[in-house]
Design a protein around this motif. Sequence first.
Motif, PDB file in Angstrom:
ATOM      1  N   GLU A 162       0.839  -1.203   0.000  1.00 27.46           N
ATOM      2  CA  GLU A 162       0.000   0.000   0.000  1.00 27.46           C
ATOM      3  C   GLU A 162       0.876   1.257   0.000  1.00 27.46           C
ATOM      4  N   ARG A 193      -4.474   1.385  -9.036  1.00 27.80           N
ATOM      5  CA  ARG A 193      -3.951   1.542  -7.656  1.00 27.80           C
ATOM      6  C   ARG A 193      -3.525   2.999  -7.450  1.00 27.80           C
ATOM      7  N   ASP A 195      -3.107   4.668  -4.968  1.00 26.97           N
ATOM      8  CA  ASP A 195      -2.229   4.906  -3.806  1.00 26.97           C
ATOM      9  C   ASP A 195      -0.743   4.862  -4.189  1.00 26.97           C
TER      10      ASP A 195
END
Lengths: 334, 324
Positions: A162, A193, A195
């Motif tokens: 993450e 994604r 992030d």
Amino acid sequence: MKKMKKVFSVIMVIVMCVVLFAGCGTQKEEKGETGKKKMKVVYMPRTLEEMYGVWLNDTFKEIAEKKYGDFFEWSVIELGNDATKVPDAVENAIVQGADIIIAQLFLTDYTEIVQTCVDENVGFIGINMNREEISSVTANVAVNEFDLGCCVADYMAQNLPENAKILLLNGPSGADATIDRRRAVMEHCIDVRPDITILDEQYADFDKNLAMNITEDWLQTYDQIDAIWAASDGMTTGAIEAYRSSGVDTKNTMFFGIDGLTEACQSIVQNEMTASALQDAQLYAELTLEVAYDIYTGEREMNEPGKFYIEPSLVDASNAQELLDRYTELGLIK
Amino acid sequence: MKINPLQLKTHGSYTRFRKILAEYGIFFITLGLIIICSFLHENFLSSRNLLNIARQISVIGLLTFAEAVLLISGQIDLSVGAAMAVSGVLAIDIYTATNSIILGTIGGILIGIIISTINGLVVSRLSIPAFIATLAMQMAARGAILIYTGGIIKSNIGEFRTIGQGYFGQIPIPVIILLVSAVLMWILLEKTTIGRKLFACGGNVDAARASGINVKNTILFSYIVAGALTGLAGALQMARLNSSLPTAGEGFEGTAIASAIIGGIAFAGGEGNIWGALIGALIMGILSNILNLMSVNSYMQDILNGLIIVAAVALDLRSKRGKR
């Protein structure tokens, strides 16, 4: 002295005449078991000076001899990694009586050259020529560079931690492989994604040394690097060497590449590189020769346009050793 | 006419200043570059980054020394990149066969010497221009190594990589090798008779011949020295990349020649010193490093490098004109 000159001139003229008449002699036609004349296939590898070129050439030769030995007469004209040699090589092949030319070409538009073959009724099959104009005039066996990139990009999207911070090493600017492989990373990893942050990206031109230097400099700038993606395995392994030479542990970073050749497989087996994508030379050779055989049997028109894609495959810890064993068997690891 | 003593004093100081500038111009330019770079990026002056730059220039530095020695003696070598690849690949093979880093490295140096000796013989004995002879060698060496390896790259070369990636205390081994080579080259060029002969041949070959120097042997010697440096660079490069890479060193001759010229080695021969050549390689390394640290696009880096090289050489030439 004058007499000597005369004698020499006469000998020269005789030799030239003999050579000329010998050239005009009728060539004996080779026939296969079926009685039908063998088809003369000229294979033009881009280069035999790098591993993939050698692998592709060896695989083509093996399949052509074992499976199609009764139908094809196989010969090779190497292009010496020089795009300017292509027109001459094609003309030479036509003069030599080629029925089909199979060519692994460069990132240039060869429509006119292909058209010459069409006009001369010589078949032309392109390998990995990701250009629409080629596929519209003849057969083209290729891997979709975007799909190749997606193989790794999907894996990255699933496995990156993450808020990962990543760096990208691109191939030469403007090349199809550079554009499509990078686009795959953007669409299949970064877009899905949000992030993930791209800290920086540079063109390292598929050059291991350049990739190593750039990564060494990145290591001075960024404290946290979760992953490095490169458009070729050579650049990825260059990045890994940069970590080693800078005394930085590779364990905190994931490394991704494309090509899936020996260097990458060895690196994956040693738990350094994480994953790569492979365009299997075996698949290329099988599919291309199938197309050539269809032309031989008449199932396919001489220069019927068509695009044939081979499936790229992911290389990771689960299959790297298996591939290494295969490369060893093929003599690609010494 | 009355002369003002104060004016004379000022003029004397100015001349001295011009002389110092002419002598050490390139060092001042480097200092200026370092100061500017330290403002451009906070990590530039960190010891880690400075060692990083030193490590990155180690291979090109050795090749710069090779070109410097040749340029000083009025020669040039366009085959150093290819010769480096041949020497490096064979050094790895020798290491693999003997399991000795020293033998591998010496083997690489010897291969470099053999290739360069051929260049030297062709140039000095057959009077073929160095540009042509070494261009031919570049093609032949590149072809030979690709035939020898079949284009196949060997990875993970074992302990041999220590000389390219290892450290002696806090200092990277390639940096130590570069500095030791620089000292040896300085002794050779500045403190020996053969060194003075090299300058003489490069400065004015006819005058050198007239003064009794064996020009052919001196030129051959310059190629032998350059070959040893090229061979060592090959071993170092493969160790650094941890691979036996037959395509390594493509285009390195251009960078090495540019570094030598930036460092004040006269393209026409007979002028320059090894510390200048080292500074030339350092300038190239600093530029590449700071532009990467600042995330400048790599193609933009090429443009900026080109501009800065021209500016550095122009400044250096200007200061040298002042010297004359």
